[in-house]
Design a protein around this motif. Sequence first.
Motif, PDB file in Angstrom:
ATOM      1  N   GLY A 212     -10.192  -3.232   2.875  1.00 36.19           N
ATOM      2  CA  GLY A 212     -10.441  -2.315   4.035  1.00 36.19           C
ATOM      3  C   GLY A 212      -9.859  -2.632   4.300  1.00 36.19           C
ATOM      4  O   GLY A 212      -9.615  -1.561   5.553  1.00 36.19           O
TER       5      GLY A 212
ATOM      6  N   ALA B  29      -3.757   4.381   5.374  1.00 35.52           N
ATOM      7  CA  ALA B  29      -4.484   3.829   4.576  1.00 35.52           C
ATOM      8  C   ALA B  29      -3.460   2.575   5.019  1.00 35.52           C
ATOM      9  O   ALA B  29      -3.944   1.753   5.416  1.00 35.52           O
ATOM     10  CB  ALA B  29      -3.636   3.447   2.974  1.00 35.52           C
TER      11      ALA B  29
ATOM     12  N   SER C  34      -4.655  -0.693   7.463  1.00 38.43           N
ATOM     13  CA  SER C  34      -4.097  -2.105   6.852  1.00 38.43           C
ATOM     14  C   SER C  34      -3.194  -2.892   8.468  1.00 38.43           C
ATOM     15  O   SER C  34      -3.762  -4.353   8.386  1.00 38.43           O
ATOM     16  CB  SER C  34      -2.952  -1.629   6.188  1.00 38.43           C
TER      17      SER C  34
ATOM     18  N   LEU D 197       0.796  -1.734  -0.187  1.00 38.30           N
ATOM     19  CA  LEU D 197       0.440   0.097  -0.042  1.00 38.30           C
ATOM     20  C   LEU D 197       0.917   1.448  -0.016  1.00 38.30           C
ATOM     21  O   LEU D 197       0.730   1.888  -1.070  1.00 38.30           O
ATOM     22  CB  LEU D 197      -0.958  -0.213   1.262  1.00 38.30           C
TER      23      LEU D 197
END
Length: 239
Positions: A212, A78, A82, A61
């Motif tokens: 997500g 993000a 994760s 990511l």
Amino acid sequence: MFAPDERRWFFAGARTALTGPAFYVALSLMSTGALARAADLPPEAAMLATALIWAGPGQVLFFGALAAKTAPAAIAFAVSLSSVRLLPMCLSVLPMLRAEKTRRTTLLLAAHFIAVTVWTESLRRLPDMAKERRLPFFFGFALTCVGLTTLTSGLGYWLTAALPAPLAGGLMTLSPFYFLAATARAARDGSDWIAIGAGLALAPLTQAFVGGGFDLLVLAVVGGGGAWLASFYARRVVA
């Protein structure tokens, strides 16, 4: 940092990591060097990302967002999101590391190292150890895994030009396969096998419909919780 006996168990953890687990995770994250190169970053960035982010999906990511020129705040959010999938792993390992005089800051530091490989081996080995030996063994094992993987992340950066794309992608699958094998080896009773089967069956569904960063958390609650309930009622019936 550690007393003489604790140092002995620290090095025992390091030796255990070098018997195989550290090499599996190091090879699987070698391709993060390729991701850093693709994002026009120096090899030091790949090595630093391994040391600070550690888990492979978070690094994917991170470098993908950098390559896409995403805002730094969005990248941080993000990567943090994760890591939610690692929460069940932390909740299962940290209580085993806590002793009478263990500081909260030490446990917070230990939480940073908990990812797939460290988690599976901790569940397998720590319960059979005396409580005072668990923390030094854990840090010896975890630091060896992170240190070796940090070096291979830099090596992967330089091997990118010579490494075929399918091979680089294949290396990323080594860690999940090792995780599955180690979990199966550590299974102690029927509920463990039910949880493994439920995880294999439900993982594609949670990945597709949850995602997500919450997919593993939902999978742990539904699959693991369901396995525990099945085992609980089975023991009541037998009793």
